[in-house]
Design a protein around this motif. Structure first.
Motif, mmCIF file in Angstrom:
data_model
loop_
_atom_site.group_PDB
_atom_site.id
_atom_site.type_symbol
_atom_site.label_atom_id
_atom_site.label_comp_id
_atom_site.label_asym_id
_atom_site.label_seq_id
_atom_site.Cartn_x
_atom_site.Cartn_y
_atom_site.Cartn_z
ATOM 1 N N VAL A 317 -7.263 36.074 -33.629
ATOM 2 C CA VAL A 317 -8.328 35.950 -33.908
ATOM 3 C C VAL A 317 -8.648 35.474 -35.562
ATOM 4 C CG1 VAL A 317 -10.395 36.234 -33.308
ATOM 5 C CG2 VAL A 317 -8.902 36.118 -31.671
ATOM 6 N N SER A 318 -9.650 34.209 -35.837
ATOM 7 C CA SER A 318 -9.446 33.832 -37.123
ATOM 8 C C SER A 318 -11.504 33.155 -36.894
ATOM 9 C CB SER A 318 -8.667 32.769 -38.006
ATOM 10 O OG SER A 318 -8.793 31.665 -37.401
ATOM 11 N N PHE A 319 -12.052 33.908 -38.124
ATOM 12 C CA PHE A 319 -13.147 33.554 -38.058
ATOM 13 C C PHE A 319 -13.894 33.280 -39.890
ATOM 14 C CE2 PHE A 319 -15.464 37.408 -39.427
ATOM 15 C CZ PHE A 319 -14.111 38.483 -38.974
ATOM 16 N N SER A 320 -14.916 32.567 -39.859
ATOM 17 C CA SER A 320 -15.350 32.650 -41.010
ATOM 18 C C SER A 320 -16.887 33.406 -40.795
ATOM 19 C CB SER A 320 -16.153 30.537 -41.615
ATOM 20 O OG SER A 320 -16.890 30.502 -40.232
ATOM 21 N N TYR A 321 -17.005 34.083 -42.075
ATOM 22 C CA TYR A 321 -17.967 34.080 -42.458
ATOM 23 C C TYR A 321 -18.548 34.632 -43.622
ATOM 24 C CZ TYR A 321 -21.137 38.505 -42.485
ATOM 25 O OH TYR A 321 -22.340 39.920 -42.880
ATOM 26 N N TYR A 322 -20.059 34.337 -43.357
ATOM 27 C CA TYR A 322 -20.928 33.691 -44.514
ATOM 28 C C TYR A 322 -22.155 34.204 -44.791
ATOM 29 C CZ TYR A 322 -17.842 29.835 -45.395
ATOM 30 O OH TYR A 322 -16.632 29.281 -45.826
ATOM 31 N N MET A 323 -22.604 34.834 -43.292
ATOM 32 C CA MET A 323 -23.829 35.261 -43.627
ATOM 33 C C MET A 323 -23.844 36.089 -41.731
ATOM 34 S SD MET A 323 -25.935 31.955 -42.474
ATOM 35 C CE MET A 323 -24.985 30.837 -42.500
ATOM 36 N N SER A 324 -25.287 36.865 -42.419
ATOM 37 C CA SER A 324 -25.728 37.606 -41.385
ATOM 38 C C SER A 324 -27.346 36.382 -41.053
ATOM 39 C CB SER A 324 -25.988 38.431 -40.912
ATOM 40 O OG SER A 324 -26.787 39.130 -42.069
ATOM 41 N N GLN A 377 -9.209 43.238 -29.057
ATOM 42 C CA GLN A 377 -7.849 44.276 -29.645
ATOM 43 C C GLN A 377 -6.578 42.923 -30.333
ATOM 44 O OE1 GLN A 377 -7.842 48.299 -29.255
ATOM 45 N NE2 GLN A 377 -9.747 47.017 -29.398
ATOM 46 N N LYS A 378 -7.487 42.042 -30.128
ATOM 47 C CA LYS A 378 -5.936 40.743 -31.632
ATOM 48 C C LYS A 378 -5.691 41.354 -33.120
ATOM 49 C CE LYS A 378 -5.150 37.762 -27.182
ATOM 50 N NZ LYS A 378 -4.645 37.078 -26.822
ATOM 51 N N PRO A 379 -4.633 40.657 -33.496
ATOM 52 C CA PRO A 379 -5.507 40.406 -35.091
ATOM 53 C C PRO A 379 -6.301 39.965 -35.280
ATOM 54 C CG PRO A 379 -2.994 40.744 -34.365
ATOM 55 C CD PRO A 379 -3.780 40.385 -33.065
ATOM 56 N N LEU A 380 -6.955 40.481 -36.953
ATOM 57 C CA LEU A 380 -7.968 39.295 -37.096
ATOM 58 C C LEU A 380 -7.990 38.494 -38.582
ATOM 59 C CD1 LEU A 380 -10.395 41.729 -36.202
ATOM 60 C CD2 LEU A 380 -10.073 39.697 -34.698
ATOM 61 N N PHE A 381 -7.862 37.252 -38.482
ATOM 62 C CA PHE A 381 -7.930 37.185 -39.835
ATOM 63 C C PHE A 381 -9.576 36.300 -40.531
ATOM 64 C CE2 PHE A 381 -6.649 33.453 -42.837
ATOM 65 C CZ PHE A 381 -5.763 34.190 -43.338
ATOM 66 N N ILE A 382 -9.502 36.221 -41.674
ATOM 67 C CA ILE A 382 -10.570 36.113 -42.573
ATOM 68 C C ILE A 382 -10.611 35.142 -43.197
ATOM 69 C CG2 ILE A 382 -13.155 36.205 -43.375
ATOM 70 C CD1 ILE A 382 -12.534 39.104 -43.469
ATOM 71 N N ALA A 383 -10.923 33.820 -42.201
ATOM 72 C CA ALA A 383 -10.480 32.318 -42.336
ATOM 73 C C ALA A 383 -11.663 31.769 -43.765
ATOM 74 C CB ALA A 383 -10.203 31.666 -41.220
ATOM 75 N N GLU A 384 -12.855 33.031 -43.953
ATOM 76 C CA GLU A 384 -13.682 31.983 -45.275
ATOM 77 C C GLU A 384 -14.574 33.175 -45.364
ATOM 78 O OE1 GLU A 384 -15.191 27.981 -43.713
ATOM 79 O OE2 GLU A 384 -14.408 26.937 -42.607
#
Ligand code: BG6
Length: 485
Positions: A317-324, A377-384
């Protein structure tokens, strides 16, 4: 473990439509992103309007060769002609990974051809070879807001089931071609963002639909099936390959402990998690029925679709994270706190904001990582991840982007905390590692890079590349595997 694991994939991320340029070269067709204009004479508040709602008139004008408007995503930062120099600079920073996308329109200019365009395939052979020469692992998004324009205008975009076959033809072509060069693939960038901007996400012009929600979720259903079939094909072609989903994860926090705010937060967060729930677990979650009913959506699901989705979920699972963003059930009572973020969220009084109103919340990244890992429960990747800011070139030519260093440092510290919490995180690719055109505003002056590109919002400039202060800083972060921040 409170250290980054050995082999952690440090790197940077870009997308073809924002970086490449060369929109009319090598047989490339126009993509939906090539339709976005930038007009500095418009009030700032209007710069993102077309991002959220593209109109017929705008598409028509963009397709007219006589149009005198400037279309920044047709030009990017001219990576098409600078990629060797750019990748050499990435290598100098010590990148282990480069997240990029393949422009679908370089391989299938209209999207519905049966035979690929060899010039387009050759271009990416050269890009991947350049990366591999320096030991940089490519991670490739198949679709990053750049589906062929023709599939939007002639087929009505992803609500049309035919798109599944066109996408699969594209996906299997590139899986075959690059099976020796690419191990990591992402099927759709920020697949959940269809809710904010259906045009770039699924090729749908809102005016065409009486119930836009129906179009959005039908389009998403076809993307889920296409993603599962692509995952299947990828594993058949290269059993070593890893396929990920990619969502935009904006952590949502109740504005207050009012139970209504808390309930609204759960529901709002689900409108994003819905997409990774389907792709990571392989089935529609229990809350789907009510959620779609309340939107007046009836999904057309064909026989076999659910089996395909269940059998071929993503590997990571990858995701972008900029803000809350804060969430309130009664925003009308919160004067002055509403609509300050790109997605119209509520301002959290505890957090600072970027110049574009994106609220900076490094601790939220740790929470997001824990939430996603607990859930899948899967490896994570911060794509952005990253800070869009105006950078100033001083008289001596240096660019002191200490604010960007600070932003990234605080986020990397929280990644480390999350790893200590037990989260399996295997990589981090900050967004726009070299300055590129902004997705939402089409500005060049909203910069994220470690590398400055001499180009302004109207495309003027030498396009020369210059290292910012953050360049050397990130180099030592990578060299120390995240120990020296
Ligand atoms: C993500 C997108 O939403 O955010 C990127 O995947 C985009 O394409 C990035 O560029 C930053 O957004 P913006 O609007 O500042 O470019």
């Amino acid at each position: 473990m409170n250290r980054f694991p050995e082999g952690f994939l440090w790197g940077g991320a870009t997308a073809a439509n924002q970086i490449e340029g060369g929109y009319d070269q090598g047989g490339k067709g126009l993509s939906v992103s090539d339709v976005y204009t930038f007009d500095s004479s418009l009030p700032k508040e209007q710069w993102t309007d077309q991002w959220h709602m593209m109109t017929h008139a705008q598409v028509k004008e963009a397709m007219n060769p006589q149009s005198t408007k400037y279309y920044p995503k047709r030009h990017g930062n001219d990576f098409y002609h600078h990629f060797r120099e750019d990748i050499r600079l990435f290598a100098e920073m010590g990148f282990k990974c480069y997240r990029m996308s393949i422009a679908w329109t370089r391989i299938f200019p209209n999207g519905d051809e049966t035979q690929p365009n060899e010039a387009g395939l050759k271009f990416y052979d050269e890009v991947f070879d350049e990366c591999l020469k320096y030991g940089i692992e490519p991670m490739v998004s198949l679709s990053h807001y750049e589906m062929p324009l023709y599939l939007a205008t002639e087929y009505g975009g992803w609500p049309n089931r035919k798109l599944i076959d066109f996408y699969l033809n594209f996906a299997t072509t590139v899986f075959e071609r690059y099976k020796e060069k690419v191990t990591y693939w992402l099927t759709f960038n920020e697949i959940n963002c269809v809710k904010h901007h259906p045009y770039v996400s699924i090729g749908v012009v809102e005016e065409n639909h009486l119930n836009i929600e129906q179009a959005k979720y039908q389009g998403a259903h076809h993307q889920f099936v296409a993603s599962a079939l692509a995952t299947k094909a990828c594993h058949e072609i290269n059993p070593e390959a890893k396929v990920g989903c990619m969502i935009s994860y904006q952590l949502l926090i109740p504005y207050s402990c009012d139970p209504d705010d808390v309930q609204k937060t759960v529901e709002s967060q689900r409108t994003s998690l819905f997409f990774s729930d389907v792709q990571a677990r392989g089935y529609y979650p229990a809350y789907t029925k009510r959620m779609l009913e309340e939107k007046g959506v009836t999904l057309q699901v064909e026989r076999g679709d659910e089996e395909i989705m269940r059998e071929y979920p993503v590997d990571f699972v990858s995701f972008s994270y900029y803000m809350s963003s804060a969430v309130s059930a009664h925003p009308e009572k919160l004067e002055g706190a509403v609509g300050n973020l790109i997605t119209g969220g509520i301002k959290n009084p505890y957090l600072p904001s970027s110049d574009w109103g994106w609220q900076i919340d490094p601790k939220g990244l740790r929470i997001a990582l824990n939430q996603l890992y607990d859930r899948y429960q899967k490896p994570l990747f911060i794509a952005e991840n990253g800070l869009g800011a105006v950078d100033v070139v001083k008289e001596d030519g240096t660019i002191d982007d200490a604010y960007r260093i600070e932003y990234l440092k605080l986020h990397i510290e929280q990644m480390k905390e999350a790893i200590h919490d037990g989260v399996e995180l295997f990589g981090y690719t900050p967004w726009g590692c070299i300055d590129i055109v902004s997705a939402s505003t089409s500005q060049m002056s909203k910069r994220y890079g470690f590398i400055y590109v001499d180009q302004d919002d109207e495309g003027h400039g030498t396009k020369e590349r210059h290292k910012k202060k953050s360049f050397d800083w990130y180099k030592q972060v990578i060299a120390s595997n995240g120990e020296t921040l």
